[in-house]
Design a protein around this motif. Structure first.
Motif, PDB file in Angstrom:
ATOM      1  N   ALA A   1       0.831  -1.202   0.000  1.00 23.21           N
ATOM      2  CA  ALA A   1       0.000   0.000   0.000  1.00 23.21           C
ATOM      3  C   ALA A   1       0.866   1.253   0.000  1.00 23.21           C
ATOM      4  CB  ALA A   1      -0.928   0.015   1.206  1.00 23.21           C
ATOM      5  N   THR A   2       0.567   2.153  -0.910  1.00 23.30           N
ATOM      6  CA  THR A   2       1.213   3.466  -0.930  1.00 23.30           C
ATOM      7  C   THR A   2       0.204   4.577  -0.668  1.00 23.30           C
ATOM      8  OG1 THR A   2       0.925   3.584  -3.334  1.00 23.30           O
ATOM      9  CG2 THR A   2       3.038   2.741  -2.509  1.00 23.30           C
ATOM     10  N   ARG A   3      -1.064   4.195  -0.557  1.00 20.19           N
ATOM     11  CA  ARG A   3      -2.116   5.149  -0.205  1.00 20.19           C
ATOM     12  C   ARG A   3      -2.983   4.508   0.879  1.00 20.19           C
ATOM     13  NH1 ARG A   3      -4.607   5.507  -4.719  1.00 20.19           N
ATOM     14  NH2 ARG A   3      -3.512   7.321  -5.539  1.00 20.19           N
ATOM     15  N   ILE A   4      -3.213   5.258   1.945  1.00 19.66           N
ATOM     16  CA  ILE A   4      -4.064   4.788   3.043  1.00 19.66           C
ATOM     17  C   ILE A   4      -5.292   5.679   3.108  1.00 19.66           C
ATOM     18  CG2 ILE A   4      -4.252   4.379   5.522  1.00 19.66           C
ATOM     19  CD1 ILE A   4      -2.236   2.516   4.248  1.00 19.66           C
ATOM     20  N   THR A   5      -6.451   5.076   2.918  1.00 20.17           N
ATOM     21  CA  THR A   5      -7.708   5.795   3.080  1.00 20.17           C
ATOM     22  C   THR A   5      -8.313   5.384   4.412  1.00 20.17           C
ATOM     23  OG1 THR A   5      -8.116   5.902   0.696  1.00 20.17           O
ATOM     24  CG2 THR A   5     -10.021   6.164   2.141  1.00 20.17           C
ATOM     25  N   LEU A   6      -8.382   6.353   5.330  1.00 22.34           N
ATOM     26  CA  LEU A   6      -8.910   6.078   6.663  1.00 22.34           C
ATOM     27  C   LEU A   6     -10.318   6.651   6.808  1.00 22.34           C
ATOM     28  CD1 LEU A   6      -6.047   6.871   9.243  1.00 22.34           C
ATOM     29  CD2 LEU A   6      -6.902   4.635   8.553  1.00 22.34           C
ATOM     30  N   GLY A   7     -11.273   5.800   7.192  1.00 26.53           N
ATOM     31  CA  GLY A   7     -12.599   6.264   7.575  1.00 26.53           C
ATOM     32  C   GLY A   7     -12.557   6.624   9.049  1.00 26.53           C
ATOM     33  N   LEU A   8     -12.762   7.904   9.372  1.00 27.23           N
ATOM     34  CA  LEU A   8     -12.460   8.387  10.716  1.00 27.23           C
ATOM     35  C   LEU A   8     -13.616   8.306  11.707  1.00 27.23           C
ATOM     36  CD1 LEU A   8     -10.172  11.508  10.081  1.00 27.23           C
ATOM     37  CD2 LEU A   8      -9.546   9.123  10.418  1.00 27.23           C
ATOM     38  N   GLY A   9     -14.786   7.861  11.302  1.00 25.59           N
ATOM     39  CA  GLY A   9     -15.921   7.865  12.218  1.00 25.59           C
ATOM     40  C   GLY A   9     -15.905   6.714  13.209  1.00 25.59           C
ATOM     41  N   GLY A  10     -16.569   6.923  14.350  1.00 31.66           N
ATOM     42  CA  GLY A  10     -16.828   5.841  15.284  1.00 31.66           C
ATOM     43  C   GLY A  10     -15.705   5.469  16.215  1.00 31.66           C
ATOM     44  N   SER A  11     -14.716   6.325  16.386  1.00 32.98           N
ATOM     45  CA  SER A  11     -13.579   5.969  17.241  1.00 32.98           C
ATOM     46  C   SER A  11     -13.932   6.121  18.718  1.00 32.98           C
ATOM     47  CB  SER A  11     -12.371   6.848  16.923  1.00 32.98           C
ATOM     48  OG  SER A  11     -12.490   8.107  17.562  1.00 32.98           O
ATOM     49  N   ALA A  12     -13.206   5.378  19.547  1.00 36.74           N
ATOM     50  CA  ALA A  12     -13.335   5.495  21.001  1.00 36.74           C
ATOM     51  C   ALA A  12     -12.235   6.385  21.572  1.00 36.74           C
ATOM     52  CB  ALA A  12     -13.253   4.115  21.638  1.00 36.74           C
ATOM     53  N   THR A  13     -11.438   6.989  20.706  1.00 34.93           N
ATOM     54  CA  THR A  13     -10.177   7.608  21.112  1.00 34.93           C
ATOM     55  C   THR A  13     -10.186   9.124  21.006  1.00 34.93           C
ATOM     56  OG1 THR A  13      -9.327   7.388  18.861  1.00 34.93           O
ATOM     57  CG2 THR A  13      -8.907   5.570  20.387  1.00 34.93           C
ATOM     58  N   THR A  14      -9.307   9.744  21.797  1.00 37.55           N
ATOM     59  CA  THR A  14      -9.032  11.178  21.683  1.00 37.55           C
ATOM     60  C   THR A  14      -7.535  11.350  21.898  1.00 37.55           C
ATOM     61  OG1 THR A  14     -11.191  11.525  22.761  1.00 37.55           O
ATOM     62  CG2 THR A  14      -9.849  13.480  22.394  1.00 37.55           C
ATOM     63  N   ASP A  15      -6.747  10.721  21.042  1.00 40.76           N
ATOM     64  CA  ASP A  15      -5.292  10.677  21.265  1.00 40.76           C
ATOM     65  C   ASP A  15      -4.483  11.366  20.183  1.00 40.76           C
ATOM     66  OD1 ASP A  15      -5.413   8.856  19.149  1.00 40.76           O
ATOM     67  OD2 ASP A  15      -4.042   7.416  20.091  1.00 40.76           O
ATOM     68  N   ALA A  16      -5.144  12.141  19.323  1.00 46.60           N
ATOM     69  CA  ALA A  16      -4.440  12.877  18.260  1.00 46.60           C
ATOM     70  C   ALA A  16      -3.675  11.955  17.314  1.00 46.60           C
ATOM     71  CB  ALA A  16      -3.492  13.925  18.852  1.00 46.60           C
ATOM     72  N   GLY A  17      -4.079  10.684  17.272  1.00 47.70           N
ATOM     73  CA  GLY A  17      -3.377   9.734  16.413  1.00 47.70           C
ATOM     74  C   GLY A  17      -2.057   9.262  16.985  1.00 47.70           C
ATOM     75  N   ALA A  18      -1.822   9.524  18.279  1.00 52.75           N
ATOM     76  CA  ALA A  18      -0.534   9.155  18.879  1.00 52.75           C
ATOM     77  C   ALA A  18      -0.319   7.650  18.850  1.00 52.75           C
ATOM     78  CB  ALA A  18      -0.466   9.671  20.318  1.00 52.75           C
ATOM     79  N   GLY A  19      -1.376   6.877  19.042  1.00 51.84           N
ATOM     80  CA  GLY A  19      -1.232   5.425  18.994  1.00 51.84           C
ATOM     81  C   GLY A  19      -0.789   4.938  17.630  1.00 51.84           C
ATOM     82  N   ILE A  20      -1.333   5.553  16.588  1.00 43.03           N
ATOM     83  CA  ILE A  20      -0.915   5.222  15.221  1.00 43.03           C
ATOM     84  C   ILE A  20       0.573   5.527  15.057  1.00 43.03           C
ATOM     85  CG2 ILE A  20      -1.128   5.910  12.795  1.00 43.03           C
ATOM     86  CD1 ILE A  20      -4.127   6.312  13.299  1.00 43.03           C
ATOM     87  N   LEU A  21       0.996   6.692  15.549  1.00 38.97           N
ATOM     88  CA  LEU A  21       2.409   7.057  15.434  1.00 38.97           C
ATOM     89  C   LEU A  21       3.297   6.030  16.112  1.00 38.97           C
ATOM     90  CD1 LEU A  21       2.359  10.929  16.070  1.00 38.97           C
ATOM     91  CD2 LEU A  21       2.262   9.698  13.891  1.00 38.97           C
ATOM     92  N   VAL A  22       2.901   5.577  17.306  1.00 36.71           N
ATOM     93  CA  VAL A  22       3.710   4.596  18.032  1.00 36.71           C
ATOM     94  C   VAL A  22       3.813   3.293  17.237  1.00 36.71           C
ATOM     95  CG1 VAL A  22       3.837   3.168  20.112  1.00 36.71           C
ATOM     96  CG2 VAL A  22       3.218   5.593  20.290  1.00 36.71           C
ATOM     97  N   ALA A  23       2.684   2.877  16.653  1.00 39.16           N
ATOM     98  CA  ALA A  23       2.690   1.647  15.851  1.00 39.16           C
ATOM     99  C   ALA A  23       3.584   1.771  14.630  1.00 39.16           C
ATOM    100  CB  ALA A  23       1.266   1.301  15.422  1.00 39.16           C
ATOM    101  N   LEU A  24       3.800   3.000  14.180  1.00 35.66           N
ATOM    102  CA  LEU A  24       4.657   3.235  13.014  1.00 35.66           C
ATOM    103  C   LEU A  24       6.074   3.643  13.418  1.00 35.66           C
ATOM    104  CD1 LEU A  24       2.171   5.081  10.621  1.00 35.66           C
ATOM    105  CD2 LEU A  24       2.573   2.624  10.905  1.00 35.66           C
ATOM    106  N   GLY A  25       6.386   3.495  14.704  1.00 30.77           N
ATOM    107  CA  GLY A  25       7.755   3.722  15.154  1.00 30.77           C
ATOM    108  C   GLY A  25       8.098   5.134  15.561  1.00 30.77           C
ATOM    109  N   ALA A  26       7.091   6.004  15.713  1.00 41.32           N
ATOM    110  CA  ALA A  26       7.322   7.382  16.157  1.00 41.32           C
ATOM    111  C   ALA A  26       6.801   7.513  17.586  1.00 41.32           C
ATOM    112  CB  ALA A  26       6.614   8.371  15.227  1.00 41.32           C
ATOM    113  N   VAL A  27       7.680   7.728  18.546  1.00 41.10           N
ATOM    114  CA  VAL A  27       7.308   7.638  19.960  1.00 41.10           C
ATOM    115  C   VAL A  27       7.213   9.030  20.593  1.00 41.10           C
ATOM    116  CG1 VAL A  27       7.924   6.652  22.190  1.00 41.10           C
ATOM    117  CG2 VAL A  27       8.510   5.430  20.074  1.00 41.10           C
TER     118      VAL A  27
END
Length: 366
Positions: free
Chosen positions: A125-151
Protein backbone atom coordinates in the motif's frame (compact mmCIF):
# COMPACT_ATOMS: atom_id res chain seq x y z
CA UNK A 1 -42.20 3.40 -16.84
CA UNK A 2 -43.01 1.78 -13.49
CA UNK A 3 -42.49 -1.87 -14.40
CA UNK A 4 -39.09 -1.20 -15.99
CA UNK A 5 -38.01 1.51 -13.58
CA UNK A 6 -34.31 2.18 -13.01
CA UNK A 7 -33.76 2.31 -9.25
CA UNK A 8 -30.60 3.01 -7.24
CA UNK A 9 -30.45 1.68 -3.68
CA UNK A 10 -27.75 3.50 -1.70
CA UNK A 11 -28.19 3.19 2.07
CA UNK A 12 -25.77 3.90 4.88
CA UNK A 13 -25.25 1.17 7.47
CA UNK A 14 -27.81 0.72 10.23
CA UNK A 15 -25.32 0.67 13.08
CA UNK A 16 -25.31 -2.57 15.01
CA UNK A 17 -28.05 -4.20 12.94
CA UNK A 18 -27.18 -4.14 9.22
CA UNK A 19 -24.19 -3.20 7.12
CA UNK A 20 -24.77 -0.93 4.15
CA UNK A 21 -24.46 -3.96 1.85
CA UNK A 22 -27.04 -5.90 3.83
CA UNK A 23 -29.39 -2.93 4.01
CA UNK A 24 -29.18 -2.47 0.23
CA UNK A 25 -29.96 -6.15 -0.36
CA UNK A 26 -32.92 -6.17 2.04
CA UNK A 27 -34.41 -3.00 0.54
CA UNK A 28 -33.93 -4.40 -2.96
CA UNK A 29 -35.71 -7.62 -2.03
CA UNK A 30 -38.74 -5.62 -0.92
CA UNK A 31 -38.73 -3.47 -4.05
CA UNK A 32 -38.56 -6.55 -6.31
CA UNK A 33 -41.70 -7.97 -4.71
CA UNK A 34 -43.62 -5.00 -6.14
CA UNK A 35 -41.51 -4.16 -9.19
CA UNK A 36 -40.07 -7.50 -10.39
CA UNK A 37 -38.97 -6.07 -13.74
CA UNK A 38 -37.21 -3.01 -12.34
CA UNK A 39 -33.50 -2.50 -12.99
CA UNK A 40 -32.00 -2.20 -9.51
CA UNK A 41 -28.45 -1.02 -8.87
CA UNK A 42 -27.04 -1.57 -5.39
CA UNK A 43 -24.72 1.24 -4.33
CA UNK A 44 -24.12 0.84 -0.56
CA UNK A 45 -22.78 4.04 0.94
CA UNK A 46 -20.81 5.31 3.92
CA UNK A 47 -19.73 8.71 5.17
CA UNK A 48 -16.31 8.01 6.64
CA UNK A 49 -17.77 6.17 9.61
CA UNK A 50 -18.36 2.50 10.24
CA UNK A 51 -18.65 0.53 7.01
CA UNK A 52 -16.52 2.84 4.86
CA UNK A 53 -13.87 0.20 4.12
CA UNK A 54 -16.47 -2.32 2.93
CA UNK A 55 -17.77 0.06 0.25
CA UNK A 56 -14.55 -0.25 -1.72
CA UNK A 57 -13.46 -3.26 -3.74
CA UNK A 58 -10.40 -5.35 -2.99
CA UNK A 59 -9.10 -8.09 -0.75
CA UNK A 60 -10.50 -8.42 2.77
CA UNK A 61 -7.56 -8.60 5.17
CA UNK A 62 -8.12 -9.75 8.76
CA UNK A 63 -5.40 -9.85 11.40
CA UNK A 64 -4.83 -9.71 15.16
CA UNK A 65 -4.44 -6.25 16.65
CA UNK A 66 -5.54 -4.35 19.75
CA UNK A 67 -8.66 -2.38 20.54
CA UNK A 68 -8.78 1.10 22.04
CA UNK A 69 -8.28 -0.37 25.52
CA UNK A 70 -5.16 -2.26 24.44
CA UNK A 71 -6.82 -5.66 24.51
CA UNK A 72 -6.21 -8.25 21.82
CA UNK A 73 -8.82 -8.32 19.06
CA UNK A 74 -9.19 -9.01 15.35
CA UNK A 75 -9.93 -6.35 12.77
CA UNK A 76 -10.35 -6.25 9.00
CA UNK A 77 -9.64 -3.78 6.22
CA UNK A 78 -9.81 -3.76 2.43
CA UNK A 79 -6.70 -3.76 0.26
CA UNK A 80 -6.89 -3.00 -3.45
CA UNK A 81 -3.62 -4.15 -5.05
CA UNK A 82 -4.57 -2.60 -8.40
CA UNK A 83 -4.27 0.88 -6.89
CA UNK A 84 -2.01 0.03 -3.95
CA UNK A 85 -4.66 1.49 -1.66
CA UNK A 86 -5.77 0.24 1.74
CA UNK A 87 -9.21 1.23 3.02
CA UNK A 88 -9.26 1.15 6.79
CA UNK A 89 -12.03 2.06 9.22
CA UNK A 90 -10.64 3.49 12.45
CA UNK A 91 -13.71 1.92 14.08
CA UNK A 92 -12.54 -1.56 13.05
CA UNK A 93 -9.79 -1.72 15.67
CA UNK A 94 -10.25 1.49 17.66
CA UNK A 95 -14.03 1.74 17.69
CA UNK A 96 -16.34 2.56 20.57
CA UNK A 97 -18.63 -0.51 20.72
CA UNK A 98 -15.79 -2.89 21.63
CA UNK A 99 -14.88 -0.83 24.71
CA UNK A 100 -18.30 0.53 25.68
CA UNK A 101 -18.65 0.80 29.43
CA UNK A 102 -14.92 0.87 30.13
CA UNK A 103 -13.60 4.03 31.78
CA UNK A 104 -10.82 4.69 29.28
CA UNK A 105 -11.70 8.10 27.83
CA UNK A 106 -8.28 9.50 28.71
CA UNK A 107 -6.24 6.39 27.91
CA UNK A 108 -7.96 4.96 24.80
CA UNK A 109 -5.54 4.92 21.89
CA UNK A 110 -5.30 4.20 18.16
CA UNK A 111 -2.38 1.77 18.27
CA UNK A 112 -4.54 -1.03 16.86
CA UNK A 113 -5.36 1.07 13.81
CA UNK A 114 -1.65 1.73 13.36
CA UNK A 115 -1.06 -2.03 13.26
CA UNK A 116 -3.50 -2.30 10.34
CA UNK A 117 -1.76 0.57 8.54
CA UNK A 118 1.67 -1.01 8.99
CA UNK A 119 0.35 -4.33 7.72
CA UNK A 120 -1.13 -2.69 4.63
CA UNK A 121 2.21 -1.09 3.80
CA UNK A 122 3.93 -4.48 3.94
CA UNK A 123 1.45 -5.62 1.27
CA UNK A 124 2.42 -2.74 -1.01
CA UNK A 125 0.00 0.00 0.00
CA UNK A 126 1.21 3.47 -0.93
CA UNK A 127 -2.12 5.15 -0.21
CA UNK A 128 -4.06 4.79 3.04
CA UNK A 129 -7.71 5.79 3.08
CA UNK A 130 -8.91 6.08 6.66
CA UNK A 131 -12.60 6.26 7.57
CA UNK A 132 -12.46 8.39 10.72
CA UNK A 133 -15.92 7.87 12.22
CA UNK A 134 -16.83 5.84 15.28
CA UNK A 135 -13.58 5.97 17.24
CA UNK A 136 -13.33 5.50 21.00
CA UNK A 137 -10.18 7.61 21.11
CA UNK A 138 -9.03 11.18 21.68
CA UNK A 139 -5.29 10.68 21.27
CA UNK A 140 -4.44 12.88 18.26
CA UNK A 141 -3.38 9.73 16.41
CA UNK A 142 -0.53 9.16 18.88
CA UNK A 143 -1.23 5.43 18.99
CA UNK A 144 -0.92 5.22 15.22
CA UNK A 145 2.41 7.06 15.43
CA UNK A 146 3.71 4.60 18.03
CA UNK A 147 2.69 1.65 15.85
CA UNK A 148 4.66 3.24 13.01
CA UNK A 149 7.76 3.72 15.15
CA UNK A 150 7.32 7.38 16.16
CA UNK A 151 7.31 7.64 19.96
CA UNK A 152 5.90 10.72 21.75
CA UNK A 153 8.15 11.63 24.70
CA UNK A 154 8.13 14.08 27.59
CA UNK A 155 10.88 16.51 28.62
CA UNK A 156 12.65 13.77 30.55
CA UNK A 157 12.75 11.59 27.42
CA UNK A 158 10.27 9.04 28.72
CA UNK A 159 7.61 7.65 26.41
CA UNK A 160 4.19 9.08 27.15
CA UNK A 161 1.45 6.90 28.56
CA UNK A 162 -1.01 5.77 25.94
CA UNK A 163 -4.12 7.82 25.27
CA UNK A 164 -4.87 11.50 24.99
CA UNK A 165 -4.46 12.79 28.53
CA UNK A 166 -0.67 12.41 28.79
CA UNK A 167 -0.21 14.39 25.57
CA UNK A 168 -0.32 17.42 27.85
CA UNK A 169 3.30 16.43 28.66
CA UNK A 170 4.41 16.03 25.03
CA UNK A 171 7.82 17.58 24.36
CA UNK A 172 8.93 15.87 21.15
CA UNK A 173 8.43 12.76 19.02
CA UNK A 174 11.30 10.31 18.73
CA UNK A 175 11.63 9.03 15.15
CA UNK A 176 14.75 6.88 15.55
CA UNK A 177 12.81 3.72 14.66
CA UNK A 178 10.30 5.28 12.26
CA UNK A 179 8.71 3.03 9.63
CA UNK A 180 9.73 5.19 6.67
CA UNK A 181 7.55 3.54 3.97
CA UNK A 182 4.47 3.82 6.19
CA UNK A 183 5.21 7.41 7.12
CA UNK A 184 5.60 8.39 3.46
CA UNK A 185 2.25 7.14 2.14
CA UNK A 186 -0.49 9.29 0.67
CA UNK A 187 -3.24 9.80 3.25
CA UNK A 188 -6.93 10.19 2.46
CA UNK A 189 -8.78 10.99 5.68
CA UNK A 190 -12.54 10.66 5.25
CA UNK A 191 -14.53 12.51 7.88
CA UNK A 192 -18.19 12.55 8.79
CA UNK A 193 -17.77 15.78 10.80
CA UNK A 194 -16.05 19.12 10.23
CA UNK A 195 -15.04 19.67 13.85
CA UNK A 196 -11.82 21.50 14.69
CA UNK A 197 -9.37 19.81 17.02
CA UNK A 198 -10.09 21.92 20.08
CA UNK A 199 -12.47 24.42 21.61
CA UNK A 200 -16.24 24.29 22.20
CA UNK A 201 -16.81 22.47 18.90
CA UNK A 202 -13.66 20.36 19.16
CA UNK A 203 -12.97 16.66 19.50
CA UNK A 204 -13.09 16.48 23.29
CA UNK A 205 -15.98 18.87 23.90
CA UNK A 206 -18.35 17.44 21.30
CA UNK A 207 -17.44 13.76 21.23
CA UNK A 208 -15.86 13.24 24.64
CA UNK A 209 -19.18 12.63 26.42
CA UNK A 210 -20.16 9.76 24.10
CA UNK A 211 -16.74 8.24 24.75
CA UNK A 212 -17.37 8.32 28.49
CA UNK A 213 -15.34 11.41 29.39
CA UNK A 214 -16.32 13.45 32.44
CA UNK A 215 -16.32 17.27 32.36
CA UNK A 216 -12.90 17.33 34.02
CA UNK A 217 -11.54 14.76 31.56
CA UNK A 218 -12.94 16.75 28.62
CA UNK A 219 -11.06 19.83 29.83
CA UNK A 220 -7.86 17.81 30.20
CA UNK A 221 -8.19 16.18 26.77
CA UNK A 222 -8.96 19.52 25.10
CA UNK A 223 -5.90 21.11 26.70
CA UNK A 224 -3.77 18.10 25.72
CA UNK A 225 -4.91 18.31 22.09
CA UNK A 226 -4.24 22.05 22.00
CA UNK A 227 -0.77 21.53 23.47
CA UNK A 228 -0.07 18.78 20.93
CA UNK A 229 -1.09 21.05 18.05
CA UNK A 230 1.23 23.75 19.35
CA UNK A 231 4.19 21.40 19.78
CA UNK A 232 3.66 19.81 16.34
CA UNK A 233 2.80 23.12 14.60
CA UNK A 234 -0.67 21.99 13.51
CA UNK A 235 -3.61 24.34 12.90
CA UNK A 236 -6.12 23.18 15.51
CA UNK A 237 -8.95 25.08 13.81
CA UNK A 238 -8.69 23.31 10.46
CA UNK A 239 -12.08 21.73 9.60
CA UNK A 240 -12.06 17.99 10.23
CA UNK A 241 -8.92 18.10 12.38
CA UNK A 242 -11.03 16.98 15.33
CA UNK A 243 -12.49 13.89 13.65
CA UNK A 244 -11.81 10.59 15.44
CA UNK A 245 -10.24 12.31 18.41
CA UNK A 246 -7.83 14.36 16.33
CA UNK A 247 -6.18 11.58 14.33
CA UNK A 248 -5.36 14.07 11.56
CA UNK A 249 -3.09 15.94 13.99
CA UNK A 250 -0.56 13.14 14.27
CA UNK A 251 -0.83 12.12 10.62
CA UNK A 252 -0.42 15.70 9.38
CA UNK A 253 2.71 16.07 11.48
CA UNK A 254 4.09 12.73 10.26
CA UNK A 255 3.50 13.48 6.59
CA UNK A 256 4.94 16.98 6.93
CA UNK A 257 8.04 15.47 8.51
CA UNK A 258 8.46 13.20 5.49
CA UNK A 259 7.53 15.56 2.66
CA UNK A 260 8.14 19.06 4.00
CA UNK A 261 4.44 19.94 3.88
CA UNK A 262 1.03 18.38 4.50
CA UNK A 263 0.34 18.17 0.77
CA UNK A 264 0.13 14.37 1.01
CA UNK A 265 -2.69 14.51 3.59
CA UNK A 266 -6.19 15.07 2.25
CA UNK A 267 -8.94 15.65 4.84
CA UNK A 268 -12.18 15.21 2.92
CA UNK A 269 -15.88 14.79 3.69
CA UNK A 270 -16.50 11.07 3.38
CA UNK A 271 -19.93 10.82 1.80
CA UNK A 272 -19.22 12.94 -1.32
CA UNK A 273 -15.93 11.14 -1.93
CA UNK A 274 -17.58 7.74 -1.65
CA UNK A 275 -20.52 8.77 -3.83
CA UNK A 276 -18.06 9.87 -6.50
CA UNK A 277 -15.93 6.73 -6.13
CA UNK A 278 -18.86 4.38 -6.71
CA UNK A 279 -20.31 6.46 -9.54
CA UNK A 280 -23.57 7.67 -8.02
CA UNK A 281 -23.65 10.85 -10.13
CA UNK A 282 -23.37 8.82 -13.35
CA UNK A 283 -26.02 6.35 -12.17
CA UNK A 284 -28.43 9.19 -11.46
CA UNK A 285 -28.43 10.28 -15.11
CA UNK A 286 -30.43 7.14 -15.95
CA UNK A 287 -32.35 6.71 -12.69
CA UNK A 288 -36.08 7.06 -11.97
CA UNK A 289 -35.68 6.74 -8.20
CA UNK A 290 -32.95 6.58 -5.57
CA UNK A 291 -33.51 4.94 -2.19
CA UNK A 292 -31.28 5.53 0.82
CA UNK A 293 -31.50 4.60 4.46
CA UNK A 294 -30.02 5.08 7.92
CA UNK A 295 -30.84 4.38 11.53
CA UNK A 296 -32.11 7.85 12.42
CA UNK A 297 -33.10 10.58 9.98
CA UNK A 298 -32.79 14.04 11.49
CA UNK A 299 -31.34 17.46 10.73
CA UNK A 300 -27.78 16.15 11.20
CA UNK A 301 -28.39 13.73 8.32
CA UNK A 302 -28.05 16.70 5.99
CA UNK A 303 -24.69 17.94 7.28
CA UNK A 304 -22.15 15.97 5.27
CA UNK A 305 -23.79 12.61 5.89
CA UNK A 306 -24.92 10.04 3.33
CA UNK A 307 -28.54 11.18 3.06
CA UNK A 308 -27.63 14.85 2.73
CA UNK A 309 -25.07 14.10 0.04
CA UNK A 310 -27.52 11.98 -1.94
CA UNK A 311 -30.25 14.59 -1.53
CA UNK A 312 -27.98 17.22 -3.09
CA UNK A 313 -27.02 14.93 -5.99
CA UNK A 314 -30.58 13.68 -6.56
CA UNK A 315 -32.01 17.20 -6.53
CA UNK A 316 -29.46 18.33 -9.10
CA UNK A 317 -30.37 15.32 -11.29
CA UNK A 318 -34.13 15.82 -10.73
CA UNK A 319 -34.47 12.26 -9.39
CA UNK A 320 -36.76 11.59 -6.41
CA UNK A 321 -35.08 10.37 -3.22
CA UNK A 322 -36.82 8.28 -0.57
CA UNK A 323 -35.18 7.43 2.76
CA UNK A 324 -35.93 4.37 4.88
CA UNK A 325 -35.08 5.08 8.52
CA UNK A 326 -35.50 3.45 11.89
CA UNK A 327 -36.59 6.81 13.28
CA UNK A 328 -37.70 9.94 11.44
CA UNK A 329 -37.30 13.12 13.48
CA UNK A 330 -39.56 16.12 13.17
CA UNK A 331 -36.70 18.48 12.27
CA UNK A 332 -35.88 17.09 8.82
CA UNK A 333 -36.09 19.59 5.94
CA UNK A 334 -39.40 20.05 4.19
CA UNK A 335 -39.94 17.96 1.08
CA UNK A 336 -37.91 14.94 2.22
CA UNK A 337 -39.73 11.68 1.49
CA UNK A 338 -39.14 9.16 4.28
CA UNK A 339 -40.50 5.79 5.33
CA UNK A 340 -40.13 4.86 8.99
CA UNK A 341 -39.35 1.20 9.63
CA UNK A 342 -41.96 -0.98 11.28
CA UNK A 343 -41.27 -1.81 14.93
CA UNK A 344 -39.46 -5.14 14.98
CA UNK A 345 -36.22 -6.81 16.01
CA UNK A 346 -35.87 -8.36 12.54
CA UNK A 347 -34.03 -5.72 10.53
CA UNK A 348 -34.20 -7.77 7.34
CA UNK A 349 -37.99 -7.92 7.57
CA UNK A 350 -38.15 -4.22 8.44
CA UNK A 351 -36.12 -3.18 5.41
CA UNK A 352 -37.94 -5.54 3.03
CA UNK A 353 -41.23 -4.03 4.22
CA UNK A 354 -39.84 -0.53 3.71
CA UNK A 355 -38.73 -1.51 0.21
CA UNK A 356 -42.23 -2.76 -0.57
CA UNK A 357 -43.80 0.46 0.72
CA UNK A 358 -41.42 2.65 -1.24
CA UNK A 359 -42.05 0.65 -4.42
CA UNK A 360 -45.84 0.77 -3.93
CA UNK A 361 -45.72 4.55 -3.46
CA UNK A 362 -43.51 4.91 -6.53
CA UNK A 363 -45.92 2.75 -8.56
CA UNK A 364 -48.85 4.86 -7.45
CA UNK A 365 -47.13 8.11 -8.40
CA UNK A 366 -46.06 6.71 -11.76
Amino acid sequence: MSSTANIIIAPDSFKGTATANQAAEYLAAGVREILPDATITLAPMADGGEGTSAVFGGQLITLPTTNAAGRLTEASYTFDPSSNTAYIDVAAASGLPAVAGLEIATTADTYGTGVLIADAVTRGATRITLGLGGSATTDAGAGILVALGAVPRNKQGYALNKGGADLINLDYIDTAELNIPAAAVEWILLTDVTSPATGPQGAAAVFGPQKGATEKEIELLDAALQHTCEVLDIDSNYPGMGAAGGIAIGISWLSTLMHGSAAHVHILPGAPVIARAIGVEELLTEADLIISGEGRLDSQSFSGKVVGTLHTLATAANVPLVVAAGQVAADIPAGINAVELEKSTDVAAQLRAAGRTIAQNFLARS
